[in-house]
Every structure is written in C-alpha cells, then in structure tokens.
Design an enzyme around this catalytic site. Structure first.
Site, mmCIF file in Angstrom:
data_model
loop_
_atom_site.group_PDB
_atom_site.id
_atom_site.type_symbol
_atom_site.label_atom_id
_atom_site.label_comp_id
_atom_site.label_asym_id
_atom_site.label_seq_id
_atom_site.Cartn_x
_atom_site.Cartn_y
_atom_site.Cartn_z
ATOM 1 N N SER A 143 4.231 -13.944 6.021
ATOM 2 C CA SER A 143 5.174 -14.301 7.079
ATOM 3 C C SER A 143 5.472 -15.783 6.962
ATOM 4 O O SER A 143 4.675 -16.537 6.383
ATOM 5 C CB SER A 143 4.556 -14.006 8.449
ATOM 6 O OG SER A 143 5.293 -14.613 9.502
ATOM 7 N N TYR A 157 -2.552 -14.978 14.576
ATOM 8 C CA TYR A 157 -1.627 -14.292 13.676
ATOM 9 C C TYR A 157 -1.331 -15.153 12.456
ATOM 10 O O TYR A 157 -1.387 -14.668 11.312
ATOM 11 C CB TYR A 157 -0.338 -13.962 14.420
ATOM 12 C CG TYR A 157 0.715 -13.319 13.544
ATOM 13 C CD1 TYR A 157 0.538 -12.036 13.033
ATOM 14 C CD2 TYR A 157 1.891 -13.994 13.221
ATOM 15 C CE1 TYR A 157 1.500 -11.445 12.232
ATOM 16 C CE2 TYR A 157 2.854 -13.408 12.419
ATOM 17 C CZ TYR A 157 2.655 -12.138 11.925
ATOM 18 O OH TYR A 157 3.604 -11.558 11.124
#
Length: 247
Positions: A143, A157
């Site tokens: 990501s 995350y």
C-alpha cells in the site's frame, strides 16, 4: 507483451472481491489460468463461472490465508490442475483504521495475521514449487501506507504494509535470479478494504477519503504489466495512486 501472460498459471488470494477479483478477470482475459482463493465460496463460484463462460480457465478453493495449510492447498490445486505455478499474488488484506490509543488489539492481531503472515504463508507455499521449476513470480500487495506512515489512525496498518515491502525486498535478494518479486503499493482503490474499520470516526474519515478512489482494474493492469515482462526483467515496485491523491 500479453503473450507472456497467456498460458501462465496464477494463484490469487483475496480473490472474492476488489483488487483480487478485478485481477482475476483481467488476467483470465489475457489467457492466464487463474486459481482463486478467498473465504467466501459463493463469490469464488460466481467469479470462476463468469471466467469460464467467457472461455477462460479458472479454479478456486475456499482459503483462509491465516492458515498455512489452506494456502498450501491452494497452491497444490494450481499445480495439480494446470501442471505448474507461474505467479502467486498475495493480495488478501485487512485495513482497520483507529487511533492507536483505542487499543484495538484484536484488530491489530487480525491485520498482522492477514497482511503479514498471510503473505509469508503464500511465500512458504509457492517457493518450493518455484525453486523446483527454477522459475516463478511473487507479487505482494502492499500500500502507499507501506511507503509513508498513514497516521493518525493507520499506524498499525502501515506497520503491516511496511513489513510486506521489507519482506518482498528481502525475498528478492534471497531467491532472485530465476524467481521474480514485485511489490504493488496502491493508493485509494475501490474495494472492500475501506470497510474494515470498526472505529466510527475513523470509518467515516476513510469513507470520505475513498471518494477519490480509482477502479480496482487500475491495479489489475499494473499486475499484468509486471507479469508480462520478459523473464530477464523484474519489476520490483509499482506505486500507483489516484491523480488527485496527495498522501
């Protein structure tokens, strides 16, 4: 270069929606044999049936990436059905956004289990096959939050996605030569990932942020680009965002 995709066998985790689903459709349209893993059998059945109705080749197995034996079974299915494994796309992921002070340890555990250990289990399942074949391609989905810390709210995350990037680079260094490794680092892409937050304020923020999201097939095209390169070209990282995304 789509001739470098036709006939290849590709395993995709997290294949029941979002990036995984879009990638399955796109690669199948280019002639790949796709082997789909996810927890929702009804969705897997539907996607595989759609691919086959269009003349493509697809197989699926209900797979929880937090269980190493289930990921290995998915790889074994690919080899038994199609005789080889060319690519594994470690795509399954969870994004639970909340301030770290909320101490959502259960969600931290789930992100670590899915985002990090799920990738490692994919590597563990595919690497022996790749080494025996002396060919193969790992594609790990990180990501932009693995490139820049998404904080406040996304600290854990981001930690998992930084880990994916680090694991991918170490893997490339250790097994490179005949085996390729690519990390894809997407920004806001339309998928179910945005629904993973139980903290209401964070969930509302994510929902607003994802209004700029680009379609999931944007990532599918990036994946295809990495796969279709000649075998002596290894695309190590691709970062892609909506044009208007500043983070």
């Amino acid at each position: 270069m789509s001739q470098n995709i036709a006939g290849k066998t590709v395993v995709i985790t997290g294949a029941s929606s979002g990036l995984g689903e879009a990638t399955a459709y796109h690669l199948a349209s280019l002639g790949a044999n796709v082997v789909l893993g996810a927890r929702r059998e009804d969705k897997l059945q539907q996607i595989a049936a759609t691919i086959e109705a269009k003349g493509g080749q697809a197989a699926y197995l209900v797979t929880d990436v937090t269980k190493a034996n289930e990921v290995k079974a998915l790889v074994d299915l690919a080899v038994s059905r199609f005789g080889k494994l060319d690519v594994i796309i470690n795509n399954a992921g969870l994004m639970s956004i909340a301030p770290i002070s909320e101490l959502k340890t259960d969600e931290w555990d789930r992100m670590i289990d899915i985002n990090i250990k799920g990738v490692l289990y994919g590597i563990a399942a595919a690497l022996p096959v790749f080494e025996q074949q002396q060919s193969g391609h790992f594609i790990n989905i990180s990501s932009v939050a693995g490139f820049k810390v998404f904080s406040p709210g996304g600290t854990v995350y981001s930690g998992t996605k930084f880990a994916v990037r680090a694991i991918s680079e170490g893997l490339r260094h250790e097994v490179g030569g005949a085996i390729r490794t690519t990390t894809i680092l997407p920004g806001a892409v339309d998928s179910e990932l945005k629904h993973g937050s139980s903290h209401q304020q964070s969930a509302e923020f994510v929902g607003n942020f994802y209004q700029i999201a680009i379609p999931a097939d944007s990532v599918a095209r990036a994946v295809a680009y990495a796969i279709e390169q000649p075998k002596d070209v290894d695309i190590n990282e691709i970062v892609l965002r909506p044009t208007v995304q500043d983070f």
